[in-house]
Design a protein around this motif. Sequence first.
Motif, PDB file in Angstrom:
ATOM      1  N   ALA A   1      23.455 112.295  61.777  1.00 25.63           N
ATOM      2  CA  ALA A   1      24.794 112.037  62.328  1.00 25.63           C
ATOM      3  C   ALA A   1      24.864 110.664  62.977  1.00 25.63           C
ATOM      4  N   ILE A   2      23.757 110.228  63.595  1.00 31.00           N
ATOM      5  CA  ILE A   2      23.731 108.892  64.203  1.00 31.00           C
ATOM      6  C   ILE A   2      23.580 107.830  63.121  1.00 31.00           C
ATOM      7  N   TYR A   3      22.746 108.096  62.125  1.00 33.07           N
ATOM      8  CA  TYR A   3      22.640 107.149  61.009  1.00 33.07           C
ATOM      9  C   TYR A   3      24.009 106.929  60.358  1.00 33.07           C
ATOM     10  N   GLU A   4      24.774 107.990  60.200  1.00 33.56           N
ATOM     11  CA  GLU A   4      26.081 107.881  59.553  1.00 33.56           C
ATOM     12  C   GLU A   4      27.049 107.007  60.355  1.00 33.56           C
ATOM     13  N   ARG A   5      26.874 106.998  61.681  1.00 27.30           N
ATOM     14  CA  ARG A   5      27.798 106.248  62.542  1.00 27.30           C
ATOM     15  C   ARG A   5      27.258 104.872  62.919  1.00 27.30           C
ATOM     16  N   GLN A   6      26.070 104.547  62.484  1.00 25.81           N
ATOM     17  CA  GLN A   6      25.429 103.315  62.948  1.00 25.81           C
ATOM     18  C   GLN A   6      26.293 102.079  62.708  1.00 25.81           C
ATOM     19  N   ALA A   7      26.756 101.897  61.487  1.00 28.91           N
ATOM     20  CA  ALA A   7      27.528 100.700  61.155  1.00 28.91           C
ATOM     21  C   ALA A   7      28.816 100.629  61.967  1.00 28.91           C
ATOM     22  N   ALA A   8      29.491 101.747  62.123  1.00 30.89           N
ATOM     23  CA  ALA A   8      30.740 101.765  62.885  1.00 30.89           C
ATOM     24  C   ALA A   8      30.493 101.448  64.353  1.00 30.89           C
ATOM     25  N   LEU A   9      29.406 101.968  64.911  1.00 28.34           N
ATOM     26  CA  LEU A   9      29.074 101.684  66.306  1.00 28.34           C
ATOM     27  C   LEU A   9      28.726 100.207  66.493  1.00 28.34           C
ATOM     28  N   GLU A  10      27.989  99.640  65.538  1.00 29.31           N
ATOM     29  CA  GLU A  10      27.661  98.214  65.614  1.00 29.31           C
ATOM     30  C   GLU A  10      28.925  97.369  65.616  1.00 29.31           C
ATOM     31  N   ALA A  11      29.863  97.713  64.745  1.00 27.47           N
ATOM     32  CA  ALA A  11      31.104  96.963  64.655  1.00 27.47           C
ATOM     33  C   ALA A  11      31.962  97.137  65.904  1.00 27.47           C
ATOM     34  N   GLU A  12      32.001  98.345  66.437  1.00 27.93           N
ATOM     35  CA  GLU A  12      32.838  98.645  67.602  1.00 27.93           C
ATOM     36  C   GLU A  12      32.379  97.899  68.849  1.00 27.93           C
ATOM     37  N   TYR A  13      31.059  97.811  69.047  1.00 30.75           N
ATOM     38  CA  TYR A  13      30.548  97.276  70.319  1.00 30.75           C
ATOM     39  C   TYR A  13      29.844  95.924  70.172  1.00 30.75           C
ATOM     40  N   GLY A  14      29.798  95.392  68.954  1.00 27.64           N
ATOM     41  CA  GLY A  14      29.179  94.090  68.755  1.00 27.64           C
ATOM     42  C   GLY A  14      27.689  94.095  69.035  1.00 27.64           C
ATOM     43  N   LEU A  15      27.036  95.184  68.717  1.00 30.50           N
ATOM     44  CA  LEU A  15      25.613  95.354  68.992  1.00 30.50           C
ATOM     45  C   LEU A  15      24.844  95.552  67.694  1.00 30.50           C
ATOM     46  N   GLU A  16      23.605  95.092  67.693  1.00 32.34           N
ATOM     47  CA  GLU A  16      22.692  95.402  66.599  1.00 32.34           C
ATOM     48  C   GLU A  16      21.888  96.633  67.007  1.00 32.34           C
ATOM     49  N   LEU A  17      21.979  97.693  66.226  1.00 32.99           N
ATOM     50  CA  LEU A  17      21.314  98.948  66.553  1.00 32.99           C
ATOM     51  C   LEU A  17      20.089  99.160  65.684  1.00 32.99           C
ATOM     52  N   THR A  18      18.994  99.572  66.328  1.00 30.25           N
ATOM     53  CA  THR A  18      17.776  99.968  65.628  1.00 30.25           C
ATOM     54  C   THR A  18      17.492 101.415  65.980  1.00 30.25           C
ATOM     55  N   LEU A  19      17.281 102.262  64.972  1.00 31.92           N
ATOM     56  CA  LEU A  19      17.005 103.674  65.217  1.00 31.92           C
ATOM     57  C   LEU A  19      15.504 103.924  65.127  1.00 31.92           C
ATOM     58  N   VAL A  20      14.974 104.545  66.166  1.00 30.11           N
ATOM     59  CA  VAL A  20      13.552 104.878  66.264  1.00 30.11           C
ATOM     60  C   VAL A  20      13.426 106.387  66.143  1.00 30.11           C
ATOM     61  N   GLU A  21      12.642 106.859  65.193  1.00 35.45           N
ATOM     62  CA  GLU A  21      12.591 108.299  64.930  1.00 35.45           C
ATOM     63  C   GLU A  21      11.514 108.998  65.750  1.00 35.45           C
ATOM     64  N   ASN A  22      11.912 110.116  66.336  1.00 34.00           N
ATOM     65  CA  ASN A  22      11.014 111.033  67.039  1.00 34.00           C
ATOM     66  C   ASN A  22      10.773 112.219  66.111  1.00 34.00           C
ATOM     67  N   ASP A  23       9.543 112.337  65.621  1.00 35.07           N
ATOM     68  CA  ASP A  23       9.228 113.374  64.638  1.00 35.07           C
ATOM     69  C   ASP A  23       8.991 114.741  65.265  1.00 35.07           C
TER      70      ASP A  23
END
Length: 245
Positions: free
Chosen positions: A60-82
């Motif tokens: 769900a966060i991966y799906e929203r990543q691009a939209a969140l980056e565009a909305e807040y002008g931030l570069e997002l990196t997702l770190v996975e917790n297995d």
Amino acid sequence: MIGLVLAAGAGRRLRPYTDTLPKALVPVAGEKTVLDLTLRNFAEIGLTEVAIVVGYRKEAIYERQAALEAEYGLELTLVENDKAEEWNNAYSLWCAREVLKRGVILANGDTVHPVSVERTLLAARGEGRKIILALDTVKQLADEEMKVITSDAGGVRRITKLMDPTTATGEYIGVTLIEPEAANDLADALKTTFERDPDLYYEDGYQELVNRGFTVDVAPIGDVTWVEIDNHDDLAKGREIACQY
């Protein structure tokens, strides 16, 4: 320095919202989520990069990543917790150990708070402080809060939920400034903590640091309205608070 959000938790007490979403994506202000509010805070203080630790319903966060980056002008990196659905958040923060080396403002993915908290932490930097916890010294405490006792010198002496609320200096609200110089020591303390018991919190890692002689500082946030969203009552309060920011 970059932002860091712990957003791997399942938030089972918020079902049915969290049947399909991680807790950080539960709406609190219209369509805006806790993650939205946190990213907005980070953008307001001038950060340009944010790492997000993901686990439960990470898609769900991966799906929203691009939209969140565009909305807040931030570069997002997702770190996975297995192990997000098996272990507690001491391990979750350790998963971001490489991120810590850049220096971070860490925010829990379930805390609704104003940007004044981040500004208070930034103002407290310097004079050798390596880890600074945002501390609410105003709120009346009960059993569930992450309570802190400070020493005469002002640093953390004890941090745990398991203390008499009347003995506490205040409550840690889930936001911390961590300087790059603290990264290796903190990662080692977190590893020791989750290897001792995977159900422990990252705050137990802070206590491990204190026990080793490391100074963990605090910054009182003043009379600020905020909430940690654990259940539906908290969510209702969070929605009232979020409308004020």
